[in-house]
Design an enzyme around this catalytic site. Structure first.
Site, PDB file in Angstrom:
ATOM      1  N   HIS A 701       0.803  -1.355   0.095  1.00  0.00           N
ATOM      2  CA  HIS A 701      -0.074  -0.103   0.027  1.00  0.00           C
ATOM      3  C   HIS A 701       0.874   1.052  -0.025  1.00  0.00           C
ATOM      4  O   HIS A 701       0.901   2.056   0.915  1.00  0.00           O
ATOM      5  CB  HIS A 701      -0.931  -0.051   1.164  1.00  0.00           C
ATOM      6  N   HIS A 705       0.850   1.709  -5.593  1.00  0.00           N
ATOM      7  CA  HIS A 705      -0.458   1.119  -5.623  1.00  0.00           C
ATOM      8  C   HIS A 705      -1.364   2.397  -5.979  1.00  0.00           C
ATOM      9  O   HIS A 705      -2.163   2.151  -6.814  1.00  0.00           O
ATOM     10  CB  HIS A 705      -0.666   0.471  -4.397  1.00  0.00           C
ATOM     11  N   HIS A 741      -6.131   7.701  -1.885  1.00  0.00           N
ATOM     12  CA  HIS A 741      -6.893   6.721  -0.968  1.00  0.00           C
ATOM     13  C   HIS A 741      -6.159   5.901  -0.149  1.00  0.00           C
ATOM     14  O   HIS A 741      -6.879   5.434   1.070  1.00  0.00           O
ATOM     15  CB  HIS A 741      -7.590   5.896  -1.880  1.00  0.00           C
ATOM     16  N   ASP A 742      -4.923   5.657  -0.106  1.00  0.00           N
ATOM     17  CA  ASP A 742      -3.945   5.107   1.147  1.00  0.00           C
ATOM     18  C   ASP A 742      -3.050   5.975   1.469  1.00  0.00           C
ATOM     19  O   ASP A 742      -1.768   5.474   1.893  1.00  0.00           O
ATOM     20  CB  ASP A 742      -3.385   3.709   0.394  1.00  0.00           C
ATOM     21  N   ASP A 852      -9.647  -0.044  -6.992  1.00  0.00           N
ATOM     22  CA  ASP A 852      -8.500  -0.526  -5.918  1.00  0.00           C
ATOM     23  C   ASP A 852      -8.278  -2.102  -6.100  1.00  0.00           C
ATOM     24  O   ASP A 852      -6.952  -2.405  -5.604  1.00  0.00           O
ATOM     25  CB  ASP A 852      -9.310  -0.179  -4.464  1.00  0.00           C
TER      26      ASP A 852
END
Length: 969
Positions: A701, A705, A741-742, A852
């Site tokens: 992550h 990614h 998002h991460d 994702d």
């Protein structure tokens, strides 16, 4: 036999729903007279029985079957009348009776004392709680009869979940509906001088409306007023004189029964008694002090002394209050003995005080003194009449009349005193509520809070000085700060503008304040110089003398002493009373909460300031340098075709970090975000560098990614033309969400954060990491030099932030599972309409999940490489759980189950991946390749699983053969 019956009785009393099937008559007979108060209300629950296909049920109140209780409809059944084999009913409502039960009930009916004793010894808290619950609402009380609307359809069986813990027993509270019976219609909050307050307006007096002719109006007079309602006009004194003895007493009793003001009532009693006995004047003394207390604390107090026929209440109230010690003089003797005294010649009685006549110039000849008693026979006052008119002394008949009348007076006086106490209690509660409102109204600083405490305490208790001493946290016997207020301070010019008290003006009497601070005891000293704890040196050279002192601890909600409040020298040389203690004690509780809350508020303000500084520092270090942004800005950005950004099979294995950044710039350029939203190109470069910088160097992550998720989003919305569905703002929000998002992912999932009780888990109870990613995203967007949304309008900015938050939170698989059912239904039925916001929001959320999980749609070589990265990160989390948290990780994160990875991947594809990609293939045939490669990768994982299973089988065979050979040797 009896014990078995009693056990069945207890099981009948308590069931899944609390009280079950006890009729009122049976309960009374069973539980005996002392508990009839409990069981009688079971009857008021109007239990009735009916047969249905489901069995025998208990029903409350009325219903479709007729009245309950003793009314019409189905008759109430007992153990004798219920059939011996009723059909089985539903749980909690069924009730079985057989002949043995009937014999048991008959025996219990004949032995109520035994049942009572058994109940008191064996009844559980649940039985009592169930009864209390049934009394918590008016519907189950006597106020609502079985046929009343309130009882129709209401259940007489309380909910089982309400029983058990005493803390949940509703009877300890009170419903607002209960106040309806008393007609309490006045508002709790009033506005006086523009300020909301709990105090009643000053024109509302306790006696208003209770005295027909006003509090101070004498009974006689030429223009006697009419009473309220249908009450007749008062008779004049002349008319009363023509009545016989019984009629006269009746008229006078009616008069005092209409008055609830104590002083007005006492005045009427004296004037009426003088008329009855033809006395010249009279006096009335009321008892102060508890009957159970020490004799020294009880006194007789009168403001109505020497009342004659011409006296008015207003004149009497202007006189000084007379206080007579208990047992002193004639009045004290009568109060103490409870016996009347009839003295024909006052000057011949040693108990008579001649000084009174000398002061008033009035000569007392004859005297009749008699106690006033309440219904319990306790003396509550003493009435005295003086100088019988026209005769030498009071006769035995006068004593009889006097005694008869005073019996009614005792009742009326007790009622008036109770009413006065209730009014004073209401006023006291209003004062405390107002003090609480004042304290909690402003808690910005400790100085402002303490100043309010000091001023209101001084105003309430009326004393010369008030001090609040805050206890030092490290040393409980010393004080960190000392605030003080003097009565003269309230007369200063700056009193209205002042918001903080004076500090440390006066010397501290550490002997008393220190004692209270360490022990928590209340100290009330009537004479400071007679107490060994008082240090007389504090008065030296300051022109101030301590007399009376009241010192009390201030505690927080945890019971810890956080301060001391000290009151010095009550006005008029009075001592601090028990009533003062009660007020200060109640006030100190609010003060403790107020001071504690203010401390917490100040700490929160400091913490927020520290957080702001820390955020500013972190923002600076988290932000990429301007130099790096200028370097990226100068680089040539290849085309999307050259970078293969439209290809679903895209692989970044050969991309450098600069290549990934240039690819992001290309996606923003091709989607026309820079032109449409006036994004500064250099700011965009710096923002991309800052986002990349804030990804940790974890196994999976990480920035790569995030970049791959963004590339998949770009390829989907361009291939399907969904950018037309979403619009520019939502597309920009989705692209930013993919890249962020991460952010700051730690290589551990939400479950780990909760297991480890991390600060993030304490901050967010659901979607823990996703909320953190969103917060990090907003922090970077608001950092100096990274504000790519700065040129948007406020409406556009609010909209894109909402899209951002929804999109990032949607990457939590728990959210995906919650939403996908509605999405699949829309897709399979074809009933979607992307113009509708809720349908479009679902599509955005599912698209985030598709992007994702996009690694599962890549060619087999890419998919297997990514799967190994994911499993490696999972195994690292499992190792931490085993070593640091001492728990066994789940199979997916258990390194010892690594050989099961292919089958776990197959399960992951079947349960999570394949359904969403099938749905997307239905939405657009452009996305069919994604579904096809998911199925292909599933086959590859199945082959790998079979291959590994075959290898394990071969290894077992070889091991078995080797074991045989070794045994043969």
């Amino acid at each position: 036999m009896v014990k078995r019956w009693l056990c069945r009785l207890q099981s009948a009393l308590v069931g899944p729903s609390g009280l079950r099937c006890v009729t009122a008559a049976r309960a009374r007979a069973t539980l005996g007279p002392p508990i009839n108060g409990l069981v009688s209300d079971v009857g008021r629950m109007a239990l009735k029985w009916r047969w249905s296909s489901a069995g025998l049920h208990v029903r409350g109140g009325g219903g479709e079957d007729g009245g309950g209780g003793g009314g019409g409809g189905v008759p109430r059944m007992t153990a004798e009348t219920v059939p011996s084999t009723p059909p089985v009913g539903e749980a909690g409502g069924e009730c079985h009776y057989d002949p043995e039960h009937a014999r048991m009930e008959a025996w219990l009916d004949e032995h109520p004392n035994f049942v009572q004793d058994y109940f008191l010894r064996k009844a559980t808290r649940q039985i009592v709680d169930a009864w209390l619950v049934s009394h918590a609402t008016p519907a189950s009380s006597s106020l609502a009869g079985p046929d009343s609307p309130a009882s129709q359809g209401s259940s007489a069986v309380p909910c089982a979940s309400r029983g058990g813990s005493g803390a949940a027993t509703p009877v300890r509270k009170i419903s607002a509906h209960e106040f309806e019976r008393g007609g309490l219609l006045r508002p709790l909050v009033n506005t006086i001088d523009g300020t909301p307050t709990f105090l009643s307006p000053s024109n509302e007096t306790s006696g208003s409306g209770c005295c027909p002719g006003g509090a101070g109006e004498p009974l006689s007079g030429p223009g006697a007023e009419a009473g309220s309602g249908s009450r007749s006009l008062r008779r004049s004194r002349n008319e009363l004189r023509h009545l016989d003895e019984k009629e006269l007493i009746f008229e006078l009793v009616k008069d005092i029964c209409n008055d609830l003001d104590v002083r007005s009532l006492c005045h009427k009693i004296l004037q009426n008694v003088s008329m009855l006995l033809r006395a010249d004047r009279g006096s009335l003394f009321l008892v102060q002090g508890s009957a159970g207390g020490e004799t020294e604390s009880r006194v007789l107090v009168s403001k109505l002394f020497d009342v004659c026929s011409r006296s008015t209440l207003q004149e009497m109230e202007k006189r000084e209050e007379i206080r007579i010690p208990w047992g002193t003089g004639i009045v004290g003797f009568v109060a103490e003995s409870g016996e009347p005294v009839n003295i024909p010649d006052a000057y011949k009685d040693d108990r008579f005080n001649h000084d009174i006549d000398a002061m008033t110039g009035y000569k007392t000849r004859t005297l009749l003194c008699m106690p006033i008693k309440d219904l319990n026979g306790d003396v509550i006052g003493v009435a005295q009449v003086i100088n019988k008119q026209g005769e030498s002394s009071f006769t035995p008949n006068d004593e009889k009349i006097f005694s008869s009348y005073l019996q009614f007076c005792g009742i009326g006086l007790r009622n008036a005193q109770l009413y006065e106490k209730s009014q004073l209690e209401v006023k006291r509660n209003q004062v405390l509520l107002d003090l609480a409102r004042m304290i909690f109204e402003e808690q910005s600083t400790i100085e402002h809070m303490v100043y309010r405490i000091l001023t209101h305490t001084q105003s309430l208790i009326q004393c010369q000085r008030v001090q609040v001493l805050l206890v030092h946290e490290a040393s409980k016997g010393s004080f960190s700060r000392v605030f003080d207020l003097e009565a003269s301070d309230l007369n200063s010019e700056d009193v209205d503008s002042r918001i903080s008290p004076f500090e440390s003006r006066f010397p501290i009497n550490i002997g008393i304040t220190g004692h209270v601070a360490t022990t928590g005891e209340t100290v009330n000293i009537p004479d400071a110089y007679q107490d060994d704890r008082f240090d007389k040196m504090v008065d030296e050279g300051i022109g101030f003398c301590h007399r009376s002192i009241l010192c009390m601890a201030i505690k927080n909600s945890s019971g810890q002493i956080i301060g001391v409040i000290q009151l010095v020298n009550k006005f008029d040389n009075l001592v601090f009373t028990k009533n003062d203690e009660n007020f200060v004690e109640a006030f100190a509780i609010f003060c403790g909460m107020g001071i504690h809350n203010t401390h917490m508020y100040e700490k929160a303000v400091i913490a927020m300031a520290k957080q702001s500084v820390t955020l500013e520092v972190l923002s600076y270090h988290a932000s990429a340098s301007l130099k790096d942004a200028k370097r990226l800005k100068s680089l040539l950005v290849p085309s999307a075709q050259n970078l293969m950004l439209h290809d679903f099979k895209f692989d970044d294995i050969n991309f450098s970090d600069d290549d990934t950044l240039k690819a992001c710039l290309r996606m923003f350029l091709d989607l026309d975000f820079i032109e449409r939203f006036h994004i500064d190109y250099e700011v965009l470069c710096r923002w991309l560098l800052s986002v990349k910088k804030n990804y940790r160097n974890v196994t999976y992550h990480n920035w790569r990614h995030a970049f791959n998720v963004a590339q998949m989003m770009f390829s989907i919305i361009t291939a399907t033309q969904w950018w037309k569905i979403f619009g520019e703002i939502e597309c920009l929000g989705l692209m930013i969400a993919c890249l962020c998002h991460d952010l700051d992912h730690r290589g551990t999932n939400n479950s780990f954060q909760i297991k480890a009780s991390s600060p993030l888990a304490q901050l967010y109870s659901t979607s823990t990491m996703e909320h953190h990613h969103f917060d990090q995203c907003i922090m970077i967007l608001n950092s100096q030099g990274n504000q790519i949304l700065s040129n948007m309008s406020s409406e556009e900015y609010s909209r894109i932030i909402k899209v951002l938050e929804d999109a990032i939170l949607s990457t939590d698989l728990a959210v995906y599972f919650r939403k996908r059912g509605a999405f699949f239904k829309l897709v399979r039925s074809g009933s979607y309409n992307w113009v509708w916001e809720d349908h479009r929001e679902l599509l955005r959320a599912m698209t985030m999940t598709v992007c994702d999980l996009a690694a599962i749609t890549k060619p087999w070589e890419v998919e297997r490489r990514v799967a190994e990265l994911v499993s490696s990160e999972f195994f690292e989390q499992g190792d931490i759980e085993r070593e640091e948290l001492n728990i066994t990780p789940i199979d997916m994160m258990n390194r010892e189950k690594e050989d099961q990875l292919p089958l776990m991947q197959v399960g992951f594809i079947d349960s999570i991946c394949l359904p969403i990609y099938e749905a997307f293939a239905l939405l657009s045939d452009k996305l069919s390749p994604l579904e096809e490669r998911v199925r292909q990768n599933k086959e590859h994982w199945l082959e790998l699983a079979a291959s590994r299973a075959k290898s394990r089988q071969q290894e077992k065979e070889e091991s078995r053969v080797n074991n045989k050979d070794s045994i043969g040797v």
